[in-house]
Design an enzyme around this catalytic site. Structure first.
Site, PDB file in Angstrom:
ATOM      1  N   LYS A  52      -5.603   1.466 -74.334  1.00 21.21           N
ATOM      2  CA  LYS A  52      -6.095   1.053 -73.008  1.00 21.21           C
ATOM      3  C   LYS A  52      -6.595  -0.392 -73.056  1.00 21.21           C
ATOM      4  O   LYS A  52      -6.318  -1.189 -72.148  1.00 21.21           O
ATOM      5  CB  LYS A  52      -7.214   2.005 -72.541  1.00 21.21           C
ATOM      6  CG  LYS A  52      -6.699   3.396 -72.172  1.00 21.21           C
ATOM      7  CD  LYS A  52      -7.814   4.417 -71.938  1.00 21.21           C
ATOM      8  CE  LYS A  52      -7.224   5.822 -71.769  1.00 21.21           C
ATOM      9  NZ  LYS A  52      -8.233   6.880 -71.619  1.00 21.21           N
ATOM     10  N   GLN A  96     -14.433   8.297 -72.794  1.00 23.57           N
ATOM     11  CA  GLN A  96     -13.277   8.992 -73.360  1.00 23.57           C
ATOM     12  C   GLN A  96     -13.647  10.428 -73.734  1.00 23.57           C
ATOM     13  O   GLN A  96     -14.691  10.682 -74.341  1.00 23.57           O
ATOM     14  CB  GLN A  96     -12.762   8.219 -74.591  1.00 23.57           C
ATOM     15  CG  GLN A  96     -11.460   8.738 -75.164  1.00 23.57           C
ATOM     16  CD  GLN A  96     -10.257   8.558 -74.247  1.00 23.57           C
ATOM     17  OE1 GLN A  96     -10.237   7.678 -73.379  1.00 23.57           O
ATOM     18  NE2 GLN A  96      -9.256   9.396 -74.406  1.00 23.57           N
ATOM     19  N   ASP A 119     -11.394   6.921 -63.864  1.00 27.18           N
ATOM     20  CA  ASP A 119     -10.686   8.105 -64.372  1.00 27.18           C
ATOM     21  C   ASP A 119     -10.489   9.151 -63.278  1.00 27.18           C
ATOM     22  O   ASP A 119      -9.703  10.083 -63.443  1.00 27.18           O
ATOM     23  CB  ASP A 119     -11.513   8.764 -65.491  1.00 27.18           C
ATOM     24  CG  ASP A 119     -10.918   8.531 -66.870  1.00 27.18           C
ATOM     25  OD1 ASP A 119      -9.708   8.273 -66.949  1.00 27.18           O
ATOM     26  OD2 ASP A 119     -11.677   8.617 -67.845  1.00 27.18           O
TER      27      ASP A 119
END
Ligand code: GUN
Length: 292
Positions: A52, A96, A119
């Protein structure tokens, strides 16, 4: 059979993002800034987060990777999230997953300011998604929607069967494709671990979305001729002939199934590359204050 080539499409979309970022910076704006919090040192998470960060560099975004030890407390992690919530220079950020077992992931996701939740995991964004309102879509479903849209896959009135009901993929896909929208307007069946006689459903699918994490689960005798298949599986399977000692396997037996398909995503090079690009698109929306 036509490949839904996520690798190619993501390359084009990344180019478009870079052009927009260059224009923003030319006009005196700050480049979009994505931050990620990585707790502990899970091998796969490490790989995903590094990827990312690399993608951010490729499109001209700023990025911050904040590592916290496996032993971090929930309170300390929430305090860090609150610092990112307040930081004007960070447009969007992610925590994450998975998190260590002593941390309640629901409380963590809830602590993120939904306006920075690129997200799309915060309940406000999930609720807005269900109501067809402006929101951040979770990255993998967003990537799949773009594959369907940009390859002009006809979804209206089709029977879509989703296999797997995770919060990250299966459940949001079932919501998105049932909405009165394009892509969308499907009749959706959501199959999961308690579904009996799953082949009965997969054989009926015009569009089959598989997000199980079981390599080669879907075989040729489980699908009908002309089906559209989206394979979300990316399991690491040991393979001593490969540089890293493993290869990535999808949930679909590609060799056996693909001759029956009208469209199918390969693994790798299908859904995976679209996921990261979707996170970048969400960050661009965050920088432009499109979601509030
Ligand atoms: N772990 C696996 N996929 C994801 C994702 O899309 N976002 C985050 N934050 N964690 C993940």
């Amino acid at each position: 059979m036509q490949l839904l080539n996520g690798k190619e499409l993501s390359r084009i979309l990344k180019g478009e993002i870079k052009t927009k970022v260059d224009k923003m910076v030319e006009n005196g704006a700050r480049a979009p800034h994505l931050a990620a919090i990585l707790v502990g040192s899970n091998g796969a998470s490490e790989t995903y987060v590094n990827h990312k960060v690399k993608m951010c560099q490729e499109v001209g975004f700023e990025s911050t990777l904040l590592r916290m030890p496996e032993t971090v407390s929930e309170k300390e992690l929430i305090e860090q999230i609150e610092r990112f919530n307040k930081a004007d220079f960070i447009d969007g950020f992610i925590v994450q997953l998975p998190l260590p077992r002593h941390i309640n992931a629901d409380r963590i996701l809830h602590a993120i300011d939904h306006r920075k939740d690129v997200d799309g995991f915060h309940p406000v964004n999930i609720g807005r998604m269900a109501l067809n309102q402006a929101c951040y879509l979770p990255a993998t479903p967003y990537g799949i929607m773009q594959l369907l849209e940009l390859y002009n896959v006809d979804t209206s009135g089709k029977h879509c069967v989703v296999v797997g009901r995770s919060n990250i993929v299966g459940t949001p896909m079932s919501i998105l494709l049932s909405r009165n929208s394009s892509p969308g307007n499907c009749t959706v069946t959501l199959c999961h671990s308690r579904t009996q006689n799953i082949e009965k459903f997969t054989r009926e699918a015009d569009i089959l979305i598989v997000a199980l994490g079981k390599p080669n689960f879907i075989r040729a005798n489980m699908v009908k001729e002309g089906v559209v298949i989206i394979d979300v599986g990316i399991t690491r399977v040991p393979d001593s002939t490969r540089k890293w000692g493993y290869r990535l396997a999808g949930d679909v037996d590609f060799e056996g199934v693909s001759p029956k398909c009208s469209f199918i995503t390969p693994v790798p090079g299908g859904v995976g590359p679209m996921t990261v690009v979707s996170l970048l698109l969400n960050t661009l929306k965050a920088a432009n204050k499109e979601i509030y």
